[in-house]
Design a protein around this motif. Structure first.
Motif, PDB file in Angstrom:
ATOM      1  N   MET A   1       0.850  -1.179   0.000  1.00  0.00           N
ATOM      2  CA  MET A   1       0.000   0.000   0.000  1.00  0.00           C
ATOM      3  C   MET A   1       0.894   1.240   0.000  1.00  0.00           C
ATOM      4  SD  MET A   1      -2.973   1.148   2.668  1.00  0.00           S
ATOM      5  CE  MET A   1      -1.970   1.425   4.104  1.00  0.00           C
ATOM      6  N   ASN A   2       0.633   2.132  -0.940  1.00  0.00           N
ATOM      7  CA  ASN A   2       1.395   3.361  -1.071  1.00  0.00           C
ATOM      8  C   ASN A   2       0.601   4.509  -0.441  1.00  0.00           C
ATOM      9  OD1 ASN A   2       3.117   5.339  -1.862  1.00  0.00           O
ATOM     10  ND2 ASN A   2       2.672   5.178  -4.046  1.00  0.00           N
ATOM     11  N   VAL A   3       1.205   5.248   0.488  1.00  0.00           N
ATOM     12  CA  VAL A   3       0.529   6.352   1.174  1.00  0.00           C
ATOM     13  C   VAL A   3       1.190   7.666   0.767  1.00  0.00           C
ATOM     14  CG1 VAL A   3      -0.064   7.357   3.403  1.00  0.00           C
ATOM     15  CG2 VAL A   3      -0.031   4.880   3.135  1.00  0.00           C
ATOM     16  N   ASN A   4       0.392   8.579   0.225  1.00  0.00           N
ATOM     17  CA  ASN A   4       0.865   9.910  -0.152  1.00  0.00           C
ATOM     18  C   ASN A   4       0.153  10.939   0.725  1.00  0.00           C
ATOM     19  OD1 ASN A   4       2.375   8.881  -2.303  1.00  0.00           O
ATOM     20  ND2 ASN A   4       0.598   8.931  -3.643  1.00  0.00           N
ATOM     21  N   ILE A   5       0.920  11.786   1.392  1.00  0.00           N
ATOM     22  CA  ILE A   5       0.348  12.846   2.215  1.00  0.00           C
ATOM     23  C   ILE A   5       0.753  14.176   1.599  1.00  0.00           C
ATOM     24  CG2 ILE A   5       0.253  13.910   4.497  1.00  0.00           C
ATOM     25  CD1 ILE A   5       1.092  11.150   5.619  1.00  0.00           C
ATOM     26  N   GLN A   6      -0.249  14.985   1.249  1.00  0.00           N
ATOM     27  CA  GLN A   6       0.035  16.290   0.667  1.00  0.00           C
ATOM     28  C   GLN A   6      -0.625  17.362   1.523  1.00  0.00           C
ATOM     29  OE1 GLN A   6      -1.234  16.275  -3.398  1.00  0.00           O
ATOM     30  NE2 GLN A   6       0.386  14.886  -4.027  1.00  0.00           N
ATOM     31  N   THR A   7       0.101  18.452   1.737  1.00  0.00           N
ATOM     32  CA  THR A   7      -0.439  19.560   2.505  1.00  0.00           C
ATOM     33  C   THR A   7      -0.585  20.769   1.593  1.00  0.00           C
ATOM     34  OG1 THR A   7       1.768  20.226   3.207  1.00  0.00           O
ATOM     35  CG2 THR A   7       0.567  18.735   4.664  1.00  0.00           C
ATOM     36  N   VAL A   8      -1.675  21.507   1.782  1.00  0.00           N
ATOM     37  CA  VAL A   8      -1.964  22.658   0.943  1.00  0.00           C
ATOM     38  C   VAL A   8      -2.040  23.896   1.832  1.00  0.00           C
ATOM     39  CG1 VAL A   8      -3.605  23.653  -0.700  1.00  0.00           C
ATOM     40  CG2 VAL A   8      -3.271  21.179  -0.627  1.00  0.00           C
ATOM     41  N   HIS A   9      -1.296  24.913   1.495  1.00  0.00           N
ATOM     42  CA  HIS A   9      -1.258  26.200   2.202  1.00  0.00           C
ATOM     43  C   HIS A   9      -0.548  26.148   3.553  1.00  0.00           C
ATOM     44  CE1 HIS A   9      -3.760  27.810  -0.902  1.00  0.00           C
ATOM     45  NE2 HIS A   9      -4.779  27.037  -0.604  1.00  0.00           N
ATOM     46  N   PHE A  10       0.177  25.100   3.853  1.00  0.00           N
ATOM     47  CA  PHE A  10       0.977  25.030   5.074  1.00  0.00           C
ATOM     48  C   PHE A  10       1.969  23.882   4.962  1.00  0.00           C
ATOM     49  CE2 PHE A  10      -1.903  21.660   5.967  1.00  0.00           C
ATOM     50  CZ  PHE A  10      -1.321  20.868   6.932  1.00  0.00           C
ATOM     51  N   VAL A  11       2.906  23.821   5.906  1.00  0.00           N
ATOM     52  CA  VAL A  11       3.887  22.737   5.960  1.00  0.00           C
ATOM     53  C   VAL A  11       3.599  21.920   7.216  1.00  0.00           C
ATOM     54  CG1 VAL A  11       6.324  22.172   6.146  1.00  0.00           C
ATOM     55  CG2 VAL A  11       5.611  24.111   4.757  1.00  0.00           C
ATOM     56  N   ALA A  12       3.373  20.639   7.047  1.00  0.00           N
ATOM     57  CA  ALA A  12       3.035  19.774   8.179  1.00  0.00           C
ATOM     58  C   ALA A  12       4.298  19.368   8.930  1.00  0.00           C
ATOM     59  CB  ALA A  12       2.312  18.529   7.691  1.00  0.00           C
ATOM     60  N   ASP A  13       4.173  19.275  10.247  1.00  0.00           N
ATOM     61  CA  ASP A  13       5.300  18.805  11.042  1.00  0.00           C
ATOM     62  C   ASP A  13       5.331  17.277  11.029  1.00  0.00           C
ATOM     63  OD1 ASP A  13       3.042  18.426  12.552  1.00  0.00           O
ATOM     64  OD2 ASP A  13       3.893  19.179  14.422  1.00  0.00           O
ATOM     65  N   ALA A  14       6.415  16.715  11.493  1.00  0.00           N
ATOM     66  CA  ALA A  14       6.600  15.256  11.483  1.00  0.00           C
ATOM     67  C   ALA A  14       5.557  14.553  12.347  1.00  0.00           C
ATOM     68  CB  ALA A  14       8.002  14.908  11.960  1.00  0.00           C
ATOM     69  N   LYS A  15       5.156  15.185  13.434  1.00  0.00           N
ATOM     70  CA  LYS A  15       4.163  14.586  14.335  1.00  0.00           C
ATOM     71  C   LYS A  15       2.839  14.341  13.612  1.00  0.00           C
ATOM     72  CE  LYS A  15       1.691  15.709  18.559  1.00  0.00           C
ATOM     73  NZ  LYS A  15       1.435  16.741  19.550  1.00  0.00           N
ATOM     74  N   LEU A  16       2.391  15.320  12.827  1.00  0.00           N
ATOM     75  CA  LEU A  16       1.128  15.185  12.094  1.00  0.00           C
ATOM     76  C   LEU A  16       1.243  14.134  11.000  1.00  0.00           C
ATOM     77  CD1 LEU A  16      -1.769  16.149  11.608  1.00  0.00           C
ATOM     78  CD2 LEU A  16      -0.845  17.935  10.140  1.00  0.00           C
ATOM     79  N   THR A  17       2.338  14.111  10.253  1.00  0.00           N
ATOM     80  CA  THR A  17       2.486  13.121   9.192  1.00  0.00           C
ATOM     81  C   THR A  17       2.610  11.700   9.751  1.00  0.00           C
ATOM     82  OG1 THR A  17       4.866  13.543   9.078  1.00  0.00           O
ATOM     83  CG2 THR A  17       3.466  14.725   7.517  1.00  0.00           C
ATOM     84  N   ASP A  18       3.297  11.538  10.879  1.00  0.00           N
ATOM     85  CA  ASP A  18       3.387  10.228  11.520  1.00  0.00           C
ATOM     86  C   ASP A  18       2.015   9.757  12.000  1.00  0.00           C
ATOM     87  OD1 ASP A  18       6.090  10.198  11.069  1.00  0.00           O
ATOM     88  OD2 ASP A  18       6.640  10.781  13.117  1.00  0.00           O
ATOM     89  N   TYR A  19       1.248  10.680  12.570  1.00  0.00           N
ATOM     90  CA  TYR A  19      -0.105  10.377  13.054  1.00  0.00           C
ATOM     91  C   TYR A  19      -0.965   9.870  11.893  1.00  0.00           C
ATOM     92  CZ  TYR A  19      -4.725  11.244  15.080  1.00  0.00           C
ATOM     93  OH  TYR A  19      -6.013  11.116  15.529  1.00  0.00           O
ATOM     94  N   VAL A  20      -0.937  10.599  10.783  1.00  0.00           N
ATOM     95  CA  VAL A  20      -1.738  10.227   9.618  1.00  0.00           C
ATOM     96  C   VAL A  20      -1.286   8.880   9.063  1.00  0.00           C
ATOM     97  CG1 VAL A  20      -2.234  10.869   7.221  1.00  0.00           C
ATOM     98  CG2 VAL A  20      -2.359  12.594   9.022  1.00  0.00           C
ATOM     99  N   THR A  21       0.005   8.681   8.933  1.00  0.00           N
ATOM    100  CA  THR A  21       0.529   7.432   8.379  1.00  0.00           C
ATOM    101  C   THR A  21       0.130   6.225   9.226  1.00  0.00           C
ATOM    102  OG1 THR A  21       2.405   8.650   7.481  1.00  0.00           O
ATOM    103  CG2 THR A  21       2.616   6.267   7.594  1.00  0.00           C
ATOM    104  N   LYS A  22       0.272   6.345  10.557  1.00  0.00           N
ATOM    105  CA  LYS A  22      -0.087   5.231  11.443  1.00  0.00           C
ATOM    106  C   LYS A  22      -1.568   4.893  11.343  1.00  0.00           C
ATOM    107  CE  LYS A  22       1.127   5.538  15.700  1.00  0.00           C
ATOM    108  NZ  LYS A  22       1.646   5.865  17.027  1.00  0.00           N
ATOM    109  N   LYS A  23      -2.413   5.911  11.273  1.00  0.00           N
ATOM    110  CA  LYS A  23      -3.857   5.670  11.204  1.00  0.00           C
ATOM    111  C   LYS A  23      -4.264   5.069   9.864  1.00  0.00           C
ATOM    112  CE  LYS A  23      -5.623   7.659  15.011  1.00  0.00           C
ATOM    113  NZ  LYS A  23      -6.789   7.305  15.769  1.00  0.00           N
TER     114      LYS A  23
END
Length: 100
Positions: A1-23
């Protein structure tokens, strides 16, 4: 499974991207043939300078695509609501395939 996280109008911190990836990885418990998951996290400041946080999730399985979009005051809350809705969609689709 390939997971792509894109943020629009801001830069996400590592904590938020890790949270999203784990979920997102938990979606594989509902459907074993998920090819790709796209997550879009957006800031929406259209109304009165109140910045709503929008989470969009696209899930690609063979011959089908799922989409959910939610909005709330925090990215975690928006993402959790969207993920719950996505899990329900994927479960219903899998049940329909099992019956057919």
């Amino acid at each position: 499974m390939n997971v792509n996280i894109q943020t629009v109008h801001f830069v996400a911190d590592a904590k938020l991207t890790d949270y999203v990836t784990k979920k997102v990885e938990k979606l594989q418990t509902f459907h074993d043939k998920i090819i790709k998951v796209d997550v879009f996290l957006k800031l929406d400041n259209v109304v009165h300078n109140i910045k709503d946080k929008i989470a969009e999730i696209n899930v690609h399985v063979p011959k089908h695509k799922f989409f959910v979009k939610t909005c709330s005051k925090s990215f975690e809350e928006s993402f959790d609501i969207a993920l719950d809705s996505m899990a329900n969609q994927v479960k219903r689709h899998k049940e329909k395939l099992a019956v057919a």
